[in-house]
Design a protein around this motif. Structure first.
Motif, PDB file in Angstrom:
ATOM      1  N   ILE A 250       0.814  -1.213   0.000  1.00  0.00           N
ATOM      2  CA  ILE A 250       0.000   0.000   0.000  1.00  0.00           C
ATOM      3  C   ILE A 250       0.853   1.270   0.000  1.00  0.00           C
ATOM      4  N   ALA A 251       2.146   1.112   0.157  1.00  0.00           N
ATOM      5  CA  ALA A 251       3.091   2.239   0.118  1.00  0.00           C
ATOM      6  C   ALA A 251       4.484   1.667  -0.083  1.00  0.00           C
ATOM      7  N   GLY A 252       5.429   2.554  -0.377  1.00  0.00           N
ATOM      8  CA  GLY A 252       6.812   2.140  -0.512  1.00  0.00           C
ATOM      9  C   GLY A 252       7.444   1.866   0.844  1.00  0.00           C
ATOM     10  N   PRO A 253       8.703   1.446   0.857  1.00  0.00           N
ATOM     11  CA  PRO A 253       9.369   1.101   2.116  1.00  0.00           C
ATOM     12  C   PRO A 253       9.422   2.239   3.128  1.00  0.00           C
ATOM     13  N   ASP A 254       9.416   3.490   2.652  1.00  0.00           N
ATOM     14  CA  ASP A 254       9.495   4.624   3.586  1.00  0.00           C
ATOM     15  C   ASP A 254       8.134   5.007   4.164  1.00  0.00           C
ATOM     16  N   GLY A 255       7.055   4.399   3.655  1.00  0.00           N
ATOM     17  CA  GLY A 255       5.721   4.687   4.173  1.00  0.00           C
ATOM     18  C   GLY A 255       5.148   6.024   3.745  1.00  0.00           C
ATOM     19  N   ALA A 256       5.853   6.764   2.893  1.00  0.00           N
ATOM     20  CA  ALA A 256       5.387   8.078   2.442  1.00  0.00           C
ATOM     21  C   ALA A 256       4.182   7.920   1.503  1.00  0.00           C
ATOM     22  N   ASP A 257       3.474   9.022   1.294  1.00  0.00           N
ATOM     23  CA  ASP A 257       2.302   9.007   0.417  1.00  0.00           C
ATOM     24  C   ASP A 257       2.734   8.663  -1.009  1.00  0.00           C
ATOM     25  N   PRO A 258       2.334   7.489  -1.514  1.00  0.00           N
ATOM     26  CA  PRO A 258       2.763   7.110  -2.864  1.00  0.00           C
ATOM     27  C   PRO A 258       2.082   7.903  -3.967  1.00  0.00           C
ATOM     28  N   THR A 259       1.001   8.645  -3.608  1.00  0.00           N
ATOM     29  CA  THR A 259       0.296   9.449  -4.606  1.00  0.00           C
ATOM     30  C   THR A 259       0.630  10.930  -4.489  1.00  0.00           C
ATOM     31  N   GLY A 260       1.527  11.272  -3.579  1.00  0.00           N
ATOM     32  CA  GLY A 260       1.907  12.664  -3.368  1.00  0.00           C
ATOM     33  C   GLY A 260       2.771  13.204  -4.486  1.00  0.00           C
ATOM     34  N   PRO A 261       3.240  14.450  -4.341  1.00  0.00           N
ATOM     35  CA  PRO A 261       4.038  15.101  -5.398  1.00  0.00           C
ATOM     36  C   PRO A 261       5.284  14.312  -5.791  1.00  0.00           C
ATOM     37  N   ASP A 262       5.890  13.625  -4.834  1.00  0.00           N
ATOM     38  CA  ASP A 262       7.086  12.833  -5.137  1.00  0.00           C
ATOM     39  C   ASP A 262       6.775  11.344  -5.213  1.00  0.00           C
ATOM     40  N   GLY A 263       5.493  11.006  -5.318  1.00  0.00           N
ATOM     41  CA  GLY A 263       5.082   9.607  -5.291  1.00  0.00           C
ATOM     42  C   GLY A 263       5.306   8.888  -6.612  1.00  0.00           C
ATOM     43  N   PHE A 264       5.183   7.578  -6.548  1.00  0.00           N
ATOM     44  CA  PHE A 264       5.410   6.718  -7.706  1.00  0.00           C
ATOM     45  C   PHE A 264       4.111   6.136  -8.265  1.00  0.00           C
ATOM     46  N   TRP A 265       2.987   6.408  -7.584  1.00  0.00           N
ATOM     47  CA  TRP A 265       1.717   5.758  -7.911  1.00  0.00           C
ATOM     48  C   TRP A 265       0.948   6.602  -8.920  1.00  0.00           C
ATOM     49  N   PRO A 266       0.737   6.104 -10.142  1.00  0.00           N
ATOM     50  CA  PRO A 266      -0.021   6.897 -11.122  1.00  0.00           C
ATOM     51  C   PRO A 266      -1.505   6.953 -10.771  1.00  0.00           C
ATOM     52  N   ILE A 267      -2.121   8.100 -11.046  1.00  0.00           N
ATOM     53  CA  ILE A 267      -3.558   8.263 -10.806  1.00  0.00           C
ATOM     54  C   ILE A 267      -4.206   8.705 -12.124  1.00  0.00           C
ATOM     55  N   PRO A 268      -4.697   7.739 -12.898  1.00  0.00           N
ATOM     56  CA  PRO A 268      -5.303   8.082 -14.187  1.00  0.00           C
ATOM     57  C   PRO A 268      -6.623   8.824 -14.029  1.00  0.00           C
ATOM     58  N   GLU A 269      -7.043   9.467 -15.084  1.00  0.00           N
ATOM     59  CA  GLU A 269      -8.270  10.272 -15.063  1.00  0.00           C
ATOM     60  C   GLU A 269      -9.499   9.426 -14.769  1.00  0.00           C
ATOM     61  N   ASP A 270      -9.580   8.221 -15.352  1.00  0.00           N
ATOM     62  CA  ASP A 270     -10.775   7.410 -15.106  1.00  0.00           C
ATOM     63  C   ASP A 270     -10.846   6.930 -13.656  1.00  0.00           C
ATOM     64  N   TYR A 271      -9.716   6.826 -13.006  1.00  0.00           N
ATOM     65  CA  TYR A 271      -9.660   6.452 -11.590  1.00  0.00           C
ATOM     66  C   TYR A 271     -10.278   7.571 -10.741  1.00  0.00           C
ATOM     67  N   ILE A 272      -9.872   8.805 -11.023  1.00  0.00           N
ATOM     68  CA  ILE A 272     -10.425   9.954 -10.298  1.00  0.00           C
ATOM     69  C   ILE A 272     -11.926  10.064 -10.549  1.00  0.00           C
ATOM     70  N   GLN A 273     -12.338   9.889 -11.799  1.00  0.00           N
ATOM     71  CA  GLN A 273     -13.759   9.968 -12.135  1.00  0.00           C
ATOM     72  C   GLN A 273     -14.565   8.921 -11.374  1.00  0.00           C
ATOM     73  N   HIS A 274     -14.006   7.723 -11.235  1.00  0.00           N
ATOM     74  CA  HIS A 274     -14.710   6.660 -10.510  1.00  0.00           C
ATOM     75  C   HIS A 274     -14.834   7.011  -9.025  1.00  0.00           C
ATOM     76  N   LEU A 275     -13.770   7.556  -8.443  1.00  0.00           N
ATOM     77  CA  LEU A 275     -13.834   7.966  -7.045  1.00  0.00           C
ATOM     78  C   LEU A 275     -14.905   9.037  -6.838  1.00  0.00           C
ATOM     79  N   VAL A 276     -14.924  10.022  -7.709  1.00  0.00           N
ATOM     80  CA  VAL A 276     -15.903  11.115  -7.600  1.00  0.00           C
ATOM     81  C   VAL A 276     -17.326  10.577  -7.710  1.00  0.00           C
ATOM     82  N   ALA A 277     -17.535   9.635  -8.622  1.00  0.00           N
ATOM     83  CA  ALA A 277     -18.883   9.113  -8.854  1.00  0.00           C
ATOM     84  C   ALA A 277     -19.331   8.134  -7.781  1.00  0.00           C
ATOM     85  N   GLU A 278     -18.425   7.283  -7.300  1.00  0.00           N
ATOM     86  CA  GLU A 278     -18.819   6.179  -6.427  1.00  0.00           C
ATOM     87  C   GLU A 278     -18.401   6.338  -4.961  1.00  0.00           C
ATOM     88  N   TYR A 279     -17.292   7.019  -4.718  1.00  0.00           N
ATOM     89  CA  TYR A 279     -16.761   7.124  -3.352  1.00  0.00           C
ATOM     90  C   TYR A 279     -16.325   8.561  -3.046  1.00  0.00           C
TER      91      TYR A 279
END
Length: 198
Positions: free
Chosen positions: A16-45
């Motif tokens: 759920i995160a890298g070894p340092d436990g930092a936010d993987p979706t933050g400005p220096d994160g490695f986790w991609p957040i595609p547009e359809d992912y954001i749209q699904h969150l807005v619509a469903e959660y």
């Protein structure tokens, strides 16, 4: 009775995160957040989006799943380091910590007691379900109390990092029923599992 729902993003290899436990979706994160992912969150959660993201996306929907969010100290401190004392002002917000002695935000409740006992009391209250945001340490401690898993499975592997559950869970095999799933074009999956009781 309310359910405890572990709603969490995970890599294919269960982190759920890298070894340092930092936010993987933050400005220096490695986790991609595609547009359809954001749209699904807005619509469903919509209630699972942090307050700043809700404001940026003009999201005002209350949401239908959760009215309470639980997190451990390390997860909470990710927001603190980014200057946010309450990432979820639209939800009742509980942080489990034995080291924080004073809440940085009047709307954030610090809980030093046993998380299992606390969750059992929360389940008895009226309301929507309870969202366990993480991290892995708290999820491990609450392993026996989780009724539903909603895994936002990212099409990536990272090799090592913070696991879905810490070893506080112990060895306790459980079976889950897949009750819902959504496959996004970007490759992310939203998998909903209910704990099998029989």
């Amino acid at each position: 009775m309310r359910n405890l729902v572990y709603y969490i993003a995970s890599t294919i290899d269960g982190f759920i995160a890298g070894p340092d436990g930092a936010d993987p979706t933050g400005p220096d994160g490695f986790w991609p957040i595609p547009e359809d992912y954001i749209q699904h969150l807005v619509a469903e959660y919509p209630e699972t989006l942090p307050g700043q993201a809700r404001a940026a996306l003009s999201v005002t929907a209350e949401g239908t799943h959760f009215d309470t969010v639980l997190e451990g100290r390390r997860t909470y401190e990710i927001g603190l380091h980014a200057g946010t004392t309450n990432a979820y002002p639209h939800l009742r917000h509980l942080v489990f910590s034995r080291t924080l002695t004073e809440s940085p935000d009047p709307a954030v409740e610090l809980i030093a007691e046993d998380p299992v006992a606390t969750v059992r009391e929360l389940k008895k209250e009226e309301g929507k379900d309870i969202w366990l945001i993480g991290g892995g340490e708290l999820a491990g401690a609450l392993y026996s109390e989780i009724d539903t898993l909603i895994v936002k499975l990212s099409p990536m592997t990272i090799g090592t990092g913070v696991p879905l559950f810490s070893d506080k869970a112990g060895f306790d095999p459980r079976t889950w029923d897949l009750t819902d799933h959504t496959v996004l074009n970007s490759g992310a999956l939203f998998l909903t599992y209910s704990r099998r009781t029989a």
